[in-house]
Design a protein around this motif. Structure first.
Motif, PDB file in Angstrom:
ATOM      1  N   LEU A   8      -5.366   1.101   6.440  1.00 45.28           N
ATOM      2  CA  LEU A   8      -6.185   0.507   5.383  1.00 45.28           C
ATOM      3  C   LEU A   8      -5.304   0.029   4.236  1.00 45.28           C
ATOM      4  O   LEU A   8      -5.534  -1.040   3.668  1.00 45.28           O
ATOM      5  N   PHE A   9      -4.270   0.813   3.922  1.00 44.85           N
ATOM      6  CA  PHE A   9      -3.398   0.414   2.816  1.00 44.85           C
ATOM      7  C   PHE A   9      -2.657  -0.876   3.152  1.00 44.85           C
ATOM      8  O   PHE A   9      -2.607  -1.808   2.353  1.00 44.85           O
ATOM      9  N   TYR A  10      -2.101  -0.941   4.375  1.00 43.39           N
ATOM     10  CA  TYR A  10      -1.390  -2.168   4.753  1.00 43.39           C
ATOM     11  C   TYR A  10      -2.346  -3.353   4.750  1.00 43.39           C
ATOM     12  O   TYR A  10      -1.994  -4.450   4.330  1.00 43.39           O
ATOM     13  N   LEU A  11      -3.561  -3.111   5.238  1.00 44.43           N
ATOM     14  CA  LEU A  11      -4.558  -4.183   5.247  1.00 44.43           C
ATOM     15  C   LEU A  11      -4.831  -4.664   3.829  1.00 44.43           C
ATOM     16  O   LEU A  11      -4.921  -5.870   3.576  1.00 44.43           O
ATOM     17  N   SER A  12      -4.958  -3.708   2.916  1.00 42.51           N
ATOM     18  CA  SER A  12      -5.282  -4.113   1.549  1.00 42.51           C
ATOM     19  C   SER A  12      -4.141  -4.938   0.957  1.00 42.51           C
ATOM     20  O   SER A  12      -4.378  -5.951   0.298  1.00 42.51           O
ATOM     21  N   VAL A  13      -2.898  -4.520   1.244  1.00 47.72           N
ATOM     22  CA  VAL A  13      -1.755  -5.309   0.762  1.00 47.72           C
ATOM     23  C   VAL A  13      -1.796  -6.711   1.357  1.00 47.72           C
ATOM     24  O   VAL A  13      -1.605  -7.712   0.656  1.00 47.72           O
ATOM     25  N   GLY A  14      -2.104  -6.766   2.671  1.00 47.59           N
ATOM     26  CA  GLY A  14      -2.205  -8.064   3.329  1.00 47.59           C
ATOM     27  C   GLY A  14      -3.262  -8.940   2.694  1.00 47.59           C
ATOM     28  O   GLY A  14      -3.051 -10.141   2.473  1.00 47.59           O
ATOM     29  N   PHE A  15      -4.414  -8.339   2.367  1.00 46.34           N
ATOM     30  CA  PHE A  15      -5.492  -9.120   1.761  1.00 46.34           C
ATOM     31  C   PHE A  15      -5.109  -9.595   0.368  1.00 46.34           C
ATOM     32  O   PHE A  15      -5.467 -10.708  -0.031  1.00 46.34           O
ATOM     33  N   TYR A  16      -4.385  -8.761  -0.380  1.00 46.22           N
ATOM     34  CA  TYR A  16      -3.929  -9.209  -1.700  1.00 46.22           C
ATOM     35  C   TYR A  16      -3.034 -10.436  -1.560  1.00 46.22           C
ATOM     36  O   TYR A  16      -3.166 -11.406  -2.300  1.00 46.22           O
ATOM     37  N   ILE A  17      -2.128 -10.371  -0.574  1.00 46.09           N
ATOM     38  CA  ILE A  17      -1.204 -11.497  -0.410  1.00 46.09           C
ATOM     39  C   ILE A  17      -1.968 -12.741   0.028  1.00 46.09           C
ATOM     40  O   ILE A  17      -1.722 -13.851  -0.452  1.00 46.09           O
ATOM     41  N   LEU A  18      -2.963 -12.536   0.928  1.00 47.30           N
ATOM     42  CA  LEU A  18      -3.799 -13.670   1.328  1.00 47.30           C
ATOM     43  C   LEU A  18      -4.527 -14.240   0.119  1.00 47.30           C
ATOM     44  O   LEU A  18      -4.604 -15.459  -0.068  1.00 47.30           O
ATOM     45  N   GLY A  19      -5.063 -13.333  -0.705  1.00 48.01           N
ATOM     46  CA  GLY A  19      -5.793 -13.774  -1.890  1.00 48.01           C
ATOM     47  C   GLY A  19      -4.892 -14.491  -2.858  1.00 48.01           C
ATOM     48  O   GLY A  19      -5.359 -15.243  -3.713  1.00 48.01           O
ATOM     49  N   ALA A  20      -3.575 -14.253  -2.744  1.00 46.82           N
ATOM     50  CA  ALA A  20      -2.650 -14.971  -3.604  1.00 46.82           C
ATOM     51  C   ALA A  20      -2.340 -16.349  -3.051  1.00 46.82           C
ATOM     52  O   ALA A  20      -2.229 -17.315  -3.795  1.00 46.82           O
TER      53      ALA A  20
END
Lengths: 655, 215
Positions: A8-20
Motif C-alpha cells: 500500500l505504501f509503494y502504491l501510494s508513492v506511485g500514485f503521488y508521482i502519477l498525480g505529479a
C-alpha cells in the motif's frame, strides 16, 4: 498483513508521482488537470493512511532494503510505529486538504495549475518517504527535496514581489538549518560504520558525551529552524501568508512537524539519553517560543500571519513536552518521561488537526473577501454560519479550552511540569514551578488572541461591502472543515485511548518507557458541560426563556455603524501596553491641518529579532562583501590566474 | 611511447609562444593525435596478455573523432567566420610565456620526483607529462587573451587529465569516457556560440572587453 502495508505504501508513492506527472500532460485543460492531480492525491493519501495503519499494527519494527543508490548508500525503509504515526497524520490531513483544493484552487485557474499539482504531490510524496527512510544520506536527500518543493509552492503567486521575497527568505532559512543537520549527521558518521541509522545508533553508545552534545546542538539548530523556534521563526510569518491556503495548512500542520520527527528519531531514539541540560535547553526554547509566538500573534491583523505565529507558539508547546521528557529520562524517571513525550506527540497530532482547520477556514474567508486583513471582515457569522462554527471550534481547540483536543495534550504537558517540580532539586525547582505558569499564560493569551480573531471576523457589523455580501462557500470547502472540526471534538473525547496508542510508539523506542494509564479529564469536562447545557435548555423550556425577540442594538438614539466597532488593533491595545517592554510599540499620529477631522493614528511594533539579530548580521555581510569587491576585477584572466595559482599552491602543499 | 609522450608535451609547450589561432589548433591536433595513439599503446604495454584491444580501440577512436577531427574543425570554422587572421592579443611577451612554460615543466618534474606522485597508487610513468600538460593548458588560457584560445587551453588541460587517467587505470570504463567527451563537446559548442555572440557585440574576441559586463 506485513506485505499489505508495504504494498500500500509503494502504491501510494506511485500514485503521488502519477498525480505529479499526469496533470502536466493535460496542462492545457486547467480544470481537468486540477481534477486529475487532486484525485490522484486523494487516492494516494487514502492508500498512505491504510499503509500507516498496517505499519502501526506491526508488532516489531522491520528494516527493508529497497535498492542501492550508490556504494554504502541504500534506500532502506524502516517501518516502525513512530514513522507510521507521522505517516498517518500526513495522509489524513492531506486527504482533507485535497478535497479542499479541488474547489479552492479554482480561483487560481489563470495560473499554471498543472505546475501546482506537480509540486504539491511531489512535496507530499517526499515527506511521506522522509518519515520512513533509514539512512542518513537518503534522509537528507528527501529533506532537501521537501524544502525545495515547498519553496516552489510558497512562491506559487510569484508575480507579487512580497511573495518572491518571502520565498527567498524561506529557502535561505531552511538551508541554514539543513547545513546544521548535515554537519551533525556527518560528524556522527565519523564515529560509526556507515551512515545507516542502525550503525549510527550503535555508534552512539560508545561516543563521548562531548561529541554527543555537539551533535545534539547541531540537530537542535537544524531542526529548530524547520520547526520555527524563536529566534529562527521569522520565516514562518513570511512564508505562510504568501502561500495558497491549502499549502500553508499543509506546511503548518505537517511540514514543520518533520522537524519534530527528526528530533524524536535522531535525538530520542538514536542519540539516547543525554545530560540534564539538553532537556532544559529544549524546555527553555519551548517556553520562549510559545510566549513570544503568542504575543506576536496577538498583535497581528493579517489572519494568516496570526495563524503562522500560532504555529510558533504550538511548536513551543511541543518542544516543552520533548524537553520535559528529556529531563525526566536524564533523571531515569522513565514513566514520567514517557508521559511527557506522549503528550508532545499527541500535541503534534492535535496541532495538525486544528491548525489545518483554521488555515482552511481562514483561506476560504480571505478568498471570498479578497483580503487577509481582519479589519475588513466583520459580521460574517450571519452569511457564513458553517464556516464560523468550524472556525470557532478550531479557535476553542487551539486556545486549550476543555473538552477539546488542544486542552487534552496541554493538560498532560502541564501535569508533567508539575511532576518535574516535585523531582527537581535546588534552583531547577524554581524553573520547574515557573514553567507551568508560562504554559498557562500562553494558553490565556492564545484564548485572548482567538477571542479577537473570531469576534473581529465574525461578529458585529460588516466593515466592508465584501464582508456584507459574503456567501457561504460550497460543500467541497465546508466538508473538510467540518470533518476536522468534528475530529477536534473526537480527539478530545478519546484522549486517553489515543494517548495509550501513542505510548506504544515510545515503548517501541525504549522498553523503559512504560506507561500503564493516562489520567485525562476531558470526558469528565464533556459530561459536566453536557449536563450544564441540557439543564439550561430544560430550565429554559420550563421558564420560557426561548421567546426570542430580535431588536437592533440601542445606541442612545444614534444610528450605529461599523466605524464605531472595536477593531482588532484596539482590542489588542491593552496587551500591547502591558508587554510594551518587549513589543516596543511606537505611535504615530498624523494630523491634516486642512481637514481637522482627518486624523491618522497608527501604532507599529519594533520586531526585536529582526532589528537586533538579523539586521546587524545582514549589514555585516553586505559591508564585508563590498569590501571584498576588489577581488572581482572583471578581467577573465584574473580569475584564471586565481585558479592557476591555487592549483600550483595546492600541488606544492601536498607534495 | 616515449617519443609520443614527448610530442604530446612539446606540442603543448610550443603552443605557448604561437600568436596565431590556426597554428595553435594544428598543434592541438598533433597533441590529440599522440594522445589517441597513447590510449592504445599504454594499456598494450602495461597489461600484456590481459590487453583488451576492442575496449581501448573504442576509446581511442572516440578521442580521435572528437579531439582530432571534430573540435579543431569547429574552432577553425569559428575562426574563419570571425576573419581574425591578425595576431592573438597576449598578456605577456611570447618569450616570457615560453620561459614560464619551461618552468612549469620543471615544476611538474619536481612534483613527480617528490612524494606526492611517487606513492604507489598515483604514480605512473606518464604522470609527469600529464601534469605538465594540465599546467601548461591552464597557463595558455592565462597568457592568451582571445576567446578561442580559452577553448584550446581547456582542451589541452583535458588532454593532460585524460593521459593521466589512462596511464593510471589502463583504460577507464566506457561510461566515464563518454561522460567526459560529452562534457567537453557541450562546453566547446556553448563556447563557440558565445564567441559568435561576443564578436557580434564587441567586434573583437578579446576577453579584455568582457570587463564592461561587470555589474
Amino acid at each position: 498483513m506485513i506485505d499489505l502495508g508495504f504494498i500500500l505504501f509503494y502504491l501510494s508513492v506511485g500514485f503521488y508521482i502519477l498525480g505529479a506527472i499526469v496533470p502536466l500532460a493535460f496542462s492545457k485543460n486547467k480544470t481537468l488537470s486540477l481534477k486529475i492531480g487532486s484525485y490522484f492525491g486523494l487516492t494516494a493519501s487514502a492508500l498512505g493512511f491504510m499503509s500507516g495503519v498496517f505499519i502501526f499494527l506491526l508488532p516489531n519494527p522491520i528494516l527493508f532494503n529497497l535498492l542501492v543508490i550508490a556504494p554504502n548508500i541504500v534506500l532502506q525503509f524502516y517501518f516502525d510505529k513512530l514513522c507510521a504515526f507521522f505517516l498517518l497524520i500526513l495522509s489524513a490531513i492531506n486527504f482533507l486538504i485535497m478535497i479542499y483544493s479541488l474547489e479552492y484552487m479554482k480561483s487560481y485557474l489563470n495560473d499554471n495549475i498543472a505546475k501546482f499539482s506537480f509540486f504539491y504531490n511531489l512535496f507530499i510524496c517526499s515527506m511521506s518517504i522522509l518519515f520512513l527512510v533509514s539512512n542518513s544520506i537518503t534522509f537528507l536527500i528527501f529533506w532537501e527535496l521537501m524544502s525545495i518543493l515547498s519553496y516552489f509552492l510558497v512562491t506559487f503567486e510569484y508575480r507579487h514581489q512580497h511573495v518572491r521575497k518571502a520565498g527567498f527568505f524561506y529557502i535561505f532559512m531552511t538551508h541554514f538549518g539543513t547545513v546544521f543537520i548535515i554537519s551533525g549527521l556527518l560528524y556522527w558518521g565519523t564515529f560509526s560504520n556507515g551512515l545507516s541509522f542502525d550503525a549510527m545508533k550503535i555508534a552512539a553508545m560508545h561516543m563521548s558525551m562531548f561529541s554527543k552534545s555537539i551533535i545534539f546542538l547541531c540537530f537542535l539548530i537544524g531542526f529548530g529552524t524547520k520547526a520555527g523556534i524563536v529566534p529562527l521563526h521569522i520565516w514562518l510569518p513570511m512564508a505562510h501568508p504568501s502561500a495558497p491556503s491549502n499549502v500553508s495548512a499543509m506546511m503548518s500542520s505537517v511540514m514543520i512537524k518533520t522537524a519534530i520527527y527528526g528530533i524524536f528519531r535522531f535525538v530520542i531514539d538514536m542519540l539516547g539519553v543525554g545530560p540534564i541540560w539538553w532537556g532544559s535547553v529544549i524546555l527553555f526554547i519551548g517556553i520562549a517560543s510559545s510566549l513570544i509566538g503568542v504575543l506576536y500573534a496577538l498583535m497581528e491583523h493579517d489572519i494568516k500571519k496570526l495563524l503562522a505565529y500560532h504555529s510558533v507558539e504550538n511548536i513551543g508547546i511541543i518542544f516543552m513536552g520533548v524537553g520535559l521528557g528529556a529531563i525526566f529520562s536524564s533523571m531515569s524517571l522513565y514513566t514520567f518521561a514517557a508521559i511527557a513525550y506522549c503528550a508532545s506527540l499527541f500535541h503534534v497530532l492535535n496541532h495538525a488537526v486544528f491548525k489545518s482547520l483554521l488555515f482552511l477556514s481562514a483561506g476560504s474567508i480571505s478568498k471570498i473577501i479578497g483580503t487577509r486583513d481582519m479589519e475588513h471582515y466583520g459580521g460574517l457569522i450571519k452569511n457564513m454560519p458553517k464556516t464560523a462554527l468550524s472556525f470557532l471550534i478550531g479557535s476553542l481547540a487551539i486556545s486549550a479550552i476543555p473538552p477539546l483536543n488542544g486542552f487534552a495534550s496541554e493538560y498532560q504537558i502541564y501535569i508533567s511540569m508539575l511532576n518535574l517540580s516535585y523531582f527537581a532539586h535546588s534552583y531547577w525547582k524554581l524553573f520547574a514551578i515557573l514553567s507551568p505558569v508560562a504554559l498557562i499564560l500562553t494558553g490565556a493569551l492564545a484564548a485572548a488572541c482567538f477571542v479577537k480573531a473570531f469576534s473581529v471576523s465574525f461578529l458585529a457589523l460588516p466593515r466592508s461591502s465584501e464582508a456584507k455580501n459574503a456567501k457561504e462557500p460550497n460543500l467541497m470547502i465546508i466538508l473538510p472543515e467540518a470533518i476536522l472540526a468534528f475530529s477536534c471534538i473526537l480527539l478530545g473525547l478519546l484522549a486517553s485511548n489515543i494517548l495509550f496508542y501513542i505510548s506504544k510508539i515510545l515503548l517501541q523506542i525504549d522498553s523503559n518507557f512504560n506507561v500503564v494509564y493516562f489520567q485525562t479529564t476531558n470526558l469528565l469536562f464533556f459530561i459536566i458541560f453536557g449536563i450544564f447545557f441540557s439543564l439550561s435548555i430544560i430550565f429554559g423550556k420550563i421558564f420560557g426563556l426561548f421567546e426570542i425577540r430580535k431588536v437592533p442594538t440601542w445606541g442612545c438614539g444614534i444610528s450605529l455603524n461599523s466605524k464605531m466597532e472595536y477593531t482588532a488593533a484596539s482590542f489588542s491595545q491593552p496587551i500591547r501596553r502591558t508587554y510594551s517592554f518587549f513589543l516596543r510599540p511606537h505611535r504615530k499620529i498624523t494630523l491634516n491641518p486642512a481637514k481637522p477631522l482627518d486624523i491618522l493614528f497608527s501604532e507599529d511594533l519594533k520586531p526585536p529579532f529582526t532589528t537586533y539579530l538579523y539586521s546587524p548580521i545582514r549589514k555585516f555581510i553586505l559591508n564585508f562583501s563590498i569590501k571584498m569587491r576588489f577581488l572581482q576585477s572583471g578581467y577573465v584572466h584574473f580569475y584564471l590566474a586565481y585558479i592557476f595559482i591555487t592549483l600550483v599552491v595546492l600541488l606544492l602543499w601536498y607534495r | 611511447m616515449d617519443f609520443l609522450s614527448f610530442i604530446f608535451l612539446i606540442s603543448a609547450l610550443w603552443m605557448l609562444q604561437t600568436r596565431n589561432v590556426t597554428k595553435s589548433v594544428y598543434l592541438l591536433i598533433l597533441q590529440s593525435l599522440s594522445l589517441s595513439i597513447l590510449m592504445i599503446g599504454i594499456p598494450m604495454i602495461s597489461l600484456g596478455y590481459d590487453f583488451n584491444l576492442f575496449h581501448s580501440a573504442i576509446a581511442a577512436i572516440l578521442t580521435f573523432c572528437v579531439k582530432v577531427v571534430f573540435l579543431p574543425f569547429i574552432i577553425l570554422r569559428v575562426n574563419k567566420k570571425l576573419r581574425s587572421n591578425d595576431l592573438v592579443p597576449m598578456n605577456m611577451s611570447q618569450g616570457l610565456s615560453l620561459l614560464i612554460g619551461i618552468f612549469l615543466i620543471g615544476f611538474s618534474q619536481v612534483l613527480n620526483s617528490s612524494g606526492f606522485f611517487s606513492t604507489s597508487h598515483l604514480s605512473s610513468g606518464y604522470s609527469f607529462f600529464a601534469i605538465s600538460s594540465i599546467l601548461i593548458g591552464c597557463f595558455y588560457m592565462l597568457s592568451h587573451r582571445a576567446l578561442l584560445c580559452q577553448i584550446i587551453g581547456i582542451i589541452v588541460m583535458e588532454n593532460g587529465i585524460f593521459l593521466y587517467s589512462v596511464s593510471l587505470t589502463n583504460g577507464m570504463p566506457l561510461i566515464f569516457e563518454f561522460g567526459t567527451f560529452f562534457d567537453l563537446l557541450v562546453g566547446v559548442l556553448v563556447m563557440g556560440i558565445m564567441t559568435n555572440y561576443i564578436h557580434g557585440l564587441f567586434e573583437s574576441t578579446d576577453t579584455e572587453n568582457l570587463t564592461e559586463l561587470k555589474g
